[in-house]
Design an enzyme around this catalytic site. Structure first.
Site, PDB file in Angstrom:
ATOM      1  N   CYS A  50       0.830  -1.206   0.000  1.00 64.23           N
ATOM      2  CA  CYS A  50       0.000   0.000   0.000  1.00 64.23           C
ATOM      3  C   CYS A  50       0.866   1.257   0.000  1.00 64.23           C
ATOM      4  CB  CYS A  50      -0.903  -0.010   1.234  1.00 64.23           C
ATOM      5  SG  CYS A  50      -1.740   1.569   1.520  1.00 64.23           S
ATOM      6  N   CYS A  53       0.429   3.258   3.517  1.00 60.39           N
ATOM      7  CA  CYS A  53       0.799   2.714   4.826  1.00 60.39           C
ATOM      8  C   CYS A  53       2.138   3.315   5.294  1.00 60.39           C
ATOM      9  CB  CYS A  53       0.907   1.194   4.760  1.00 60.39           C
ATOM     10  SG  CYS A  53      -0.668   0.335   4.989  1.00 60.39           S
ATOM     11  N   ASN A  75       0.255  15.730  -3.085  1.00 58.24           N
ATOM     12  CA  ASN A  75      -0.107  14.706  -4.063  1.00 58.24           C
ATOM     13  C   ASN A  75       1.016  14.553  -5.095  1.00 58.24           C
ATOM     14  OD1 ASN A  75      -1.462  13.234  -6.204  1.00 58.24           O
ATOM     15  ND2 ASN A  75      -3.379  13.806  -5.205  1.00 58.24           N
ATOM     16  N   HIS A 113      -4.319   0.321   7.893  1.00 57.78           N
ATOM     17  CA  HIS A 113      -4.810   0.053   6.541  1.00 57.78           C
ATOM     18  C   HIS A 113      -6.235  -0.515   6.556  1.00 57.78           C
ATOM     19  CE1 HIS A 113      -4.173  -0.821   2.262  1.00 57.78           C
ATOM     20  NE2 HIS A 113      -4.797  -1.961   2.479  1.00 57.78           N
ATOM     21  N   ASN A 153     -13.068  10.468  -1.267  1.00 57.76           N
ATOM     22  CA  ASN A 153     -13.690   9.480  -2.146  1.00 57.76           C
ATOM     23  C   ASN A 153     -13.556   8.153  -1.444  1.00 57.76           C
ATOM     24  OD1 ASN A 153     -14.397  10.904  -4.452  1.00 57.76           O
ATOM     25  ND2 ASN A 153     -12.315  10.803  -5.241  1.00 57.76           N
ATOM     26  N   GLY A 159     -14.271   5.452  -7.363  1.00 50.26           N
ATOM     27  CA  GLY A 159     -12.993   5.751  -7.992  1.00 50.26           C
ATOM     28  C   GLY A 159     -11.844   5.919  -7.012  1.00 50.26           C
ATOM     29  N   SER A 161      -8.673   5.081  -5.165  1.00 54.50           N
ATOM     30  CA  SER A 161      -7.611   4.255  -5.716  1.00 54.50           C
ATOM     31  C   SER A 161      -7.064   3.262  -4.700  1.00 54.50           C
ATOM     32  CB  SER A 161      -6.477   5.165  -6.195  1.00 54.50           C
ATOM     33  OG  SER A 161      -6.039   5.984  -5.130  1.00 54.50           O
ATOM     34  N   HIS A 164      -7.037   2.149   1.906  1.00 53.05           N
ATOM     35  CA  HIS A 164      -6.459   2.774   3.109  1.00 53.05           C
ATOM     36  C   HIS A 164      -7.240   4.065   3.405  1.00 53.05           C
ATOM     37  CE1 HIS A 164      -2.779   3.185   5.748  1.00 53.05           C
ATOM     38  NE2 HIS A 164      -3.440   4.316   5.956  1.00 53.05           N
ATOM     39  N   HIS A 166      -8.277   7.490   3.653  1.00 52.76           N
ATOM     40  CA  HIS A 166      -7.606   8.725   3.233  1.00 52.76           C
ATOM     41  C   HIS A 166      -8.584   9.649   2.530  1.00 52.76           C
ATOM     42  CE1 HIS A 166      -7.669   6.538  -0.567  1.00 52.76           C
ATOM     43  NE2 HIS A 166      -7.452   7.688  -1.195  1.00 52.76           N
ATOM     44  N   GLN A 168      -8.613  13.803   0.348  1.00 51.08           N
ATOM     45  CA  GLN A 168      -7.798  14.720  -0.444  1.00 51.08           C
ATOM     46  C   GLN A 168      -8.144  16.157  -0.104  1.00 51.08           C
ATOM     47  OE1 GLN A 168      -6.979  14.046  -4.591  1.00 51.08           O
ATOM     48  NE2 GLN A 168      -8.185  12.155  -4.588  1.00 51.08           N
ATOM     49  N   GLU A 317     -31.602  12.728 -16.264  1.00 50.59           N
ATOM     50  CA  GLU A 317     -30.773  13.481 -15.318  1.00 50.59           C
ATOM     51  C   GLU A 317     -29.668  14.264 -16.012  1.00 50.59           C
ATOM     52  OE1 GLU A 317     -30.339  10.131 -12.239  1.00 50.59           O
ATOM     53  OE2 GLU A 317     -31.967  11.547 -12.013  1.00 50.59           O
TER      54      GLU A 317
HETATM   55  P1  H2U Z   1      -8.140   8.826  -4.340  1.00 50.18           P
HETATM   56  O1  H2U Z   1      -8.113   7.448  -3.750  1.00 50.18           O
HETATM   57  O2  H2U Z   1      -9.267   9.676  -3.814  1.00 50.18           O
HETATM   58  O3  H2U Z   1      -8.048   8.791  -5.836  1.00 50.18           O
HETATM   59  O4  H2U Z   1      -6.816   9.584  -3.819  1.00 50.18           O
HETATM   60  C1  H2U Z   1      -5.553   9.067  -3.952  1.00 50.18           C
HETATM   61  C2  H2U Z   1      -4.609  10.151  -4.421  1.00 50.18           C
HETATM   62  O5  H2U Z   1      -3.300   9.744  -4.115  1.00 50.18           O
HETATM   63  C3  H2U Z   1      -4.653  10.397  -5.930  1.00 50.18           C
HETATM   64  O6  H2U Z   1      -5.023  11.745  -6.163  1.00 50.18           O
HETATM   65  C4  H2U Z   1      -2.416  10.188  -5.102  1.00 50.18           C
HETATM   66  C5  H2U Z   1      -3.218  10.132  -6.391  1.00 50.18           C
HETATM   67  O7  H2U Z   1      -2.761  11.122  -7.297  1.00 50.18           O
HETATM   68  N1  H2U Z   1      -1.251   9.357  -5.075  1.00 50.18           N
HETATM   69  C6  H2U Z   1      -0.038   9.899  -4.673  1.00 50.18           C
HETATM   70  O8  H2U Z   1       0.043  11.106  -4.428  1.00 50.18           O
HETATM   71  N2  H2U Z   1       1.064   9.101  -4.551  1.00 50.18           N
HETATM   72  C7  H2U Z   1       1.055   7.755  -4.846  1.00 50.18           C
HETATM   73  O9  H2U Z   1       2.064   7.095  -4.670  1.00 50.18           O
HETATM   74  C8  H2U Z   1      -0.151   7.124  -5.400  1.00 50.18           C
HETATM   75  C9  H2U Z   1      -1.387   7.966  -5.429  1.00 50.18           C
HETATM   76 ZN    ZN Z   2      -2.327   1.058   3.764  1.00 47.28          ZN
END
Ligand code: H2U
Ligand code: ZN
Length: 347
Positions: A50, A53, A75, A113, A153, A159, A161, A164, A166, A168, A317
């Site tokens: 992950c 983590c 990010n 996690h 999210n 969506g 990703s 874990h 988290h 934004q 819609e």
């Molecule tokens: P989401 O699960 O809401 O998509 O947020 C995860 C964010 O984490 C996503 O915007 C960032 C992605 O760009 N990210 C990192 O900054 N570093 C990473 O190693 C993987 C993902």
């Molecule tokens: Zn994790």
């Protein structure tokens, strides 16, 4: 005689000044599809693969510290950059274009996690609230940042990703579209009535009672009168605080409690880790005075009938107006009757 629980009607969202369509008679039609329950997803407390983590490497090559509480980082694939030129290079009114500056960050809610907000205690969620407030102050304090959007999210369906826990933060020079609508309506309401729109709305919802599903001393959770998503909710602080940093300690505890209450009820509703997008709307951070802004959180969950059957924003819609079958009152009743004990722990 018009009966809102029977007759098709429309309702106005006073925060966006947009109408929605409600078709309550359709919710009575027979439903033949199966309601399947997903097996609970088992996750380890630490996942070596992950990227969120503690101690693990991220995609950009950075390594997470061995964090024990919340953890915030820029990010690695930001949608916004701080050094973008912010001019308007084309003056044609039909081809408007503006450079947008900003900063995007990721916030881990916990080193664990295997947790979600629904599985964290209010005492564990409180530092998340404090981090959101700190980030709003930190990013909002920069001269090129006019608004700080905090959001989460949750779930692959939305969506996200990574499971874990988290969220934004995207901070921009200008107000995002949804915030701009709410800024306009709240400003006009305050100018006309001398109170925030959500103070008056909350008072009236408390008088009516039918859409409220939880309240503590400082926050109320309800399905808004104008909800679009089947189980959409709105979290409103009783005092008209304008932003996350403006919340007092007891209001932060109240928010942590309200967040646990709503996320546990969501999970219990279809006995699944309930997907959603949630986020806060708060006052701009351009240094102006915003007495009309009333902080709040929106939860927009897509599930309609089971862990797998979601509402699709399609057809009428997309081309006409968002529409719902189950009324906001029915949705509030369903959520109100859920236990506040998480289904994976209730034995
Ligand atoms: P989401 O699960 O809401 O998509 O947020 C995860 C964010 O984490 C996503 O915007 C960032 C992605 O760009 N990210 C990192 O900054 N570093 C990473 O190693 C993987 C993902
Ligand atoms: Zn994790």
């Amino acid at each position: 005689m018009f009966d809102p629980s029977q007759h098709p009607h429309r309702r106005l969202n006073p925060l966006t000044n947009e109408w929605i369509l409600v078709s309550p008679h359709r919710a009575l039609r027979p439903w033949q599809g199966q309601v399947e329950e997903l097996p609970p997803e088992v996750r380890p407390a630490y996942d070596p693969g992950c990227y969120l983590c503690p101690g693990n490497a991220r995609a950009g090559g950075q390594v997470n510290p061995p964090y024990t509480g919340t953890f915030v980082f820029d990010n690695d694939f930001p949608a916004l950059l701080p050094d973008t030129p912010d001019d308007e290079p084309d003056s044609h009114p039909l081809f408007r274009i503006q450079g947008e500056r900003g900063i995007a960050r990721v916030i881990c809610f916990s080193p664990r996690h295997d947790l979600t907000l629904a599985e964290m205690t209010p005492a564990e969620i409180r530092p998340v609230v404090d981090t959101w407030a700190e980030q709003t102050e930190d990013l909002g304090g920069r001269d090129f940042i006019g608004y700080v959007q905090v959001f989460e999210n949750r779930g692959a369906m939305m969506g996200a990703s990574n499971p874990h826990p988290h969220g934004q933060i995207w901070a921009t020079g200008r107000l995002p579209r949804e915030v701009l609508k709410e800024d306009t309506t709240q400003r006009a309401y305050y100018a006309a009535h001398g109170r925030t729109l959500l103070s008056d709305y909350l008072d009236e919802e408390r008088r009516r009672g039918e859409r409220i599903l939880y309240a503590n001393d400082t926050w109320t959770v309800l399905v808004p009168f104008w909800a679009i998503w089947p189980f959409e909710t709105l979290l409103i602080p009783h005092r008209a605080a304008g932003s996350l940093p403006a919340l007092r300690a007891d209001e932060r505890d109240g928010l942590a409690d309200a967040l646990r209450q709503i996320t546990v009820r969501y999970d219990n509703l279809f006995r699944t880790s309930f997907p959603y997008s949630m986020g806060f709307h708060q006052a701009p951070t351009d240094g102006g005075d915003y007495p009309y802004w009333h902080l709040h959180a929106h939860f927009y969950p897509p599930l309609l009938r089971s862990a797998t059957i979601k509402k699709h924003m399609v057809g009428y819609e997309m081309l006409g107006t968002p529409q719902r079958d189950i009324t906001p009152e029915q949705a509030a009743a369903r959520l109100r009757e859920q236990s506040d004990r998480h289904y994976t722990k209730a034995k």
